[in-house]
Design a protein around this motif. Structure first.
Motif, PDB file in Angstrom:
ATOM      1  N   GLU A   1      21.608   1.160  14.004  1.00  0.00           N
ATOM      2  CA  GLU A   1      21.340   2.391  13.265  1.00  0.00           C
ATOM      3  C   GLU A   1      19.853   2.730  13.367  1.00  0.00           C
ATOM      4  OE1 GLU A   1      23.753   4.079  11.955  1.00  0.00           O
ATOM      5  OE2 GLU A   1      25.328   2.561  12.201  1.00  0.00           O
ATOM      6  N   ARG A   2      19.559   4.005  13.370  1.00  0.00           N
ATOM      7  CA  ARG A   2      18.161   4.436  13.452  1.00  0.00           C
ATOM      8  C   ARG A   2      17.406   3.977  12.211  1.00  0.00           C
ATOM      9  NH1 ARG A   2      14.610   8.785  12.302  1.00  0.00           N
ATOM     10  NH2 ARG A   2      13.145   9.180  14.021  1.00  0.00           N
ATOM     11  N   THR A   3      16.286   3.309  12.443  1.00  0.00           N
ATOM     12  CA  THR A   3      15.451   2.805  11.364  1.00  0.00           C
ATOM     13  C   THR A   3      14.025   3.286  11.582  1.00  0.00           C
ATOM     14  OG1 THR A   3      16.823   0.816  11.204  1.00  0.00           O
ATOM     15  CG2 THR A   3      14.661   0.724  10.172  1.00  0.00           C
ATOM     16  N   VAL A   4      13.400   3.754  10.523  1.00  0.00           N
ATOM     17  CA  VAL A   4      12.028   4.250  10.602  1.00  0.00           C
ATOM     18  C   VAL A   4      11.108   3.273   9.875  1.00  0.00           C
ATOM     19  CG1 VAL A   4      10.460   6.143  10.012  1.00  0.00           C
ATOM     20  CG2 VAL A   4      12.803   6.639  10.719  1.00  0.00           C
ATOM     21  N   THR A   5      10.016   2.899  10.501  1.00  0.00           N
ATOM     22  CA  THR A   5       9.073   1.965   9.888  1.00  0.00           C
ATOM     23  C   THR A   5       8.298   2.647   8.766  1.00  0.00           C
ATOM     24  OG1 THR A   5       7.177   2.479  11.301  1.00  0.00           O
ATOM     25  CG2 THR A   5       8.788   0.902  12.162  1.00  0.00           C
ATOM     26  N   ALA A   6       7.584   1.850   7.999  1.00  0.00           N
ATOM     27  CA  ALA A   6       6.763   2.389   6.911  1.00  0.00           C
ATOM     28  C   ALA A   6       5.687   3.335   7.424  1.00  0.00           C
ATOM     29  CB  ALA A   6       6.126   1.245   6.133  1.00  0.00           C
ATOM     30  N   GLU A   7       5.362   3.234   8.723  1.00  0.00           N
ATOM     31  CA  GLU A   7       4.345   4.100   9.323  1.00  0.00           C
ATOM     32  C   GLU A   7       4.943   5.355   9.956  1.00  0.00           C
ATOM     33  OE1 GLU A   7       1.204   0.561  10.565  1.00  0.00           O
ATOM     34  OE2 GLU A   7       2.749   1.198  11.986  1.00  0.00           O
ATOM     35  N   GLY A   8       6.287   5.488   9.874  1.00  0.00           N
ATOM     36  CA  GLY A   8       6.929   6.700  10.361  1.00  0.00           C
ATOM     37  C   GLY A   8       7.408   6.674  11.793  1.00  0.00           C
ATOM     38  N   PHE A   9       7.429   5.485  12.428  1.00  0.00           N
ATOM     39  CA  PHE A   9       7.911   5.371  13.799  1.00  0.00           C
ATOM     40  C   PHE A   9       9.357   4.890  13.828  1.00  0.00           C
ATOM     41  CE2 PHE A   9       3.296   4.734  14.485  1.00  0.00           C
ATOM     42  CZ  PHE A   9       3.087   5.713  15.445  1.00  0.00           C
ATOM     43  N   GLU A  10      10.110   5.389  14.799  1.00  0.00           N
ATOM     44  CA  GLU A  10      11.438   4.804  15.050  1.00  0.00           C
ATOM     45  C   GLU A  10      11.217   3.363  15.484  1.00  0.00           C
ATOM     46  OE1 GLU A  10      14.419   3.075  16.937  1.00  0.00           O
ATOM     47  OE2 GLU A  10      13.166   4.144  18.407  1.00  0.00           O
ATOM     48  N   SER A  11      11.970   2.439  14.910  1.00  0.00           N
ATOM     49  CA  SER A  11      11.651   1.016  15.013  1.00  0.00           C
ATOM     50  C   SER A  11      11.686   0.480  16.440  1.00  0.00           C
ATOM     51  CB  SER A  11      12.615   0.211  14.137  1.00  0.00           C
ATOM     52  OG  SER A  11      12.287  -1.145  14.160  1.00  0.00           O
ATOM     53  N   THR A  12      12.684   0.846  17.222  1.00  0.00           N
ATOM     54  CA  THR A  12      12.767   0.334  18.600  1.00  0.00           C
ATOM     55  C   THR A  12      11.605   0.844  19.430  1.00  0.00           C
ATOM     56  OG1 THR A  12      15.173   0.172  18.489  1.00  0.00           O
ATOM     57  CG2 THR A  12      14.189   0.243  20.682  1.00  0.00           C
ATOM     58  N   PHE A  13      11.276   2.116  19.283  1.00  0.00           N
ATOM     59  CA  PHE A  13      10.139   2.692  19.995  1.00  0.00           C
ATOM     60  C   PHE A  13       8.857   1.944  19.626  1.00  0.00           C
ATOM     61  CE2 PHE A  13       6.676   5.892  20.162  1.00  0.00           C
ATOM     62  CZ  PHE A  13       6.764   6.274  21.489  1.00  0.00           C
ATOM     63  N   ALA A  14       8.703   1.626  18.345  1.00  0.00           N
ATOM     64  CA  ALA A  14       7.487   0.961  17.875  1.00  0.00           C
ATOM     65  C   ALA A  14       7.394  -0.473  18.369  1.00  0.00           C
ATOM     66  CB  ALA A  14       7.441   0.994  16.347  1.00  0.00           C
ATOM     67  N   LEU A  15       8.491  -1.218  18.261  1.00  0.00           N
ATOM     68  CA  LEU A  15       8.461  -2.632  18.630  1.00  0.00           C
ATOM     69  C   LEU A  15       8.527  -2.838  20.132  1.00  0.00           C
ATOM     70  CD1 LEU A  15       8.564  -5.656  17.886  1.00  0.00           C
ATOM     71  CD2 LEU A  15      11.057  -5.418  17.716  1.00  0.00           C
TER      72      LEU A  15
END
Length: 279
Positions: free
Chosen positions: A94-108
């Motif tokens: 499921e799409r998850t957004v980090t506390a900084e506002g990034f989509e989690s997979t894109f960020a990690l």
């Protein structure tokens, strides 16, 4: 003594590589989120008499602030970095957004590798034969960069996010080599194909059962899976950028390695990071 940094170093191939290089006399710094797994790595190093050559940095690499903190911590620990292995990833159904506002997979899967690759260049440049090895998915024909929706706010699917990350990492390597022409740092994009790791992520039960069955029936063991990586780290290619699928070197002539797209993504990424830092 050589120094190696491994993101995603508490599990699977990352952990096996960390263990190999500690036992080979290198100083090893691993990055991971789980403190218990980090403590296990440090305990293993102590038992083998290598406590002074093992470092664990606990960090959530899906957070950009943590990515920059880790770069600063590595610079303190290792004035010279001989090798960086980029291996952190986690499947999000499921799409998850980090506390900084990034989509989690894109960020990690992508941003952490961008920040580490660029941030550690000063330390890498001081090594004799430096290499950055990015465990991603070169040689896979699926996946694309969604230029108008990098955060996948529309039509998110876990596989779609992972495949965009793979293509972004292809372009990251190409972009690094082009942006720092003349650098002695070698960038290697590496596809291990199917290795029996933990497959970190959130899967539906039927999918997890299929993955576990496939691992038992046909996956390469972790020990075998890291052998080509060790060869590439110990003897980096002479080219500034190269890609491998296991031991097979891949052509960089297809669109996955477009220099124009790499430059575009590099510019977009820098702008995204700059905008978030001032938000």
């Amino acid at each position: 003594m050589k120094n190696i940094v491994v993101s995603g170093g508490t599990d699977g191939m990352g952990r096996a590589l960390a263990r190999h290089y500690v036992n080979s006399g290198w100083s090893v710094l691993i990055i991971g989120r789980n403190p218990d797994k980090g403590a296990e790595f440090l305990a293993e190093a102590r038992q083998s008499g290598a406590a002074d050559r093992a470092i664990f940095l606990q960090a959530d690499l899906s957070l950009v602030s943590e990515q920059y903190r880790v770069v600063a911590e590595i610079a303190k620990a290792f004035p010279v970095v001989d090798a960086v292995v980029l291996g952190a990833q986690h499947f999000r159904r499921e799409r998850t957004v980090t506390a900084e506002g990034f989509e989690s997979t894109f960020a990690l899967y992508y941003l952490s590798r961008y920040v580490l690759s660029n941030g550690l260049l000063p330390q890498l440049e001081l090594a004799d034969n430096p290499v950055v090895l990015n465990i991603c998915g070169p040689g896979v024909s699926v996946g694309e960069i969604h230029w108008n929706d990098l955060q996948l706010e529309h039509g998110y699917k876990g596989l779609k996010a992972m495949m965009q990350g793979s293509r972004a990492n292809d372009l990251l390597g190409v972009g690094m080599a082009k942006a720092y022409e003349g650098s002695k740092v070698r960038h290697v994009l590496y596809n291990p194909v199917f290795v029996a790791t933990s497959f970190s992520g959130e899967y539906k039960k039927p999918v997890r059962l299929l993955v576990d069955l496939a691992k038992r029936l046909g996956a390469t063991s972790v020990e075998k899976g890291i052998e080509p990586i060790i060869e590439l780290l110990n003897n980096p290619p002479t080219k500034a950028i190269s890609a491998y699928k296991k031991r097979k070197e891949l052509s960089l002539s297809n669109k996955s390695f477009s220099e124009a797209d790499a430059a575009r993504l590099r510019e977009v990424t820098a702008a995204v990071l700059a905008s978030r830092s001032t938000a």
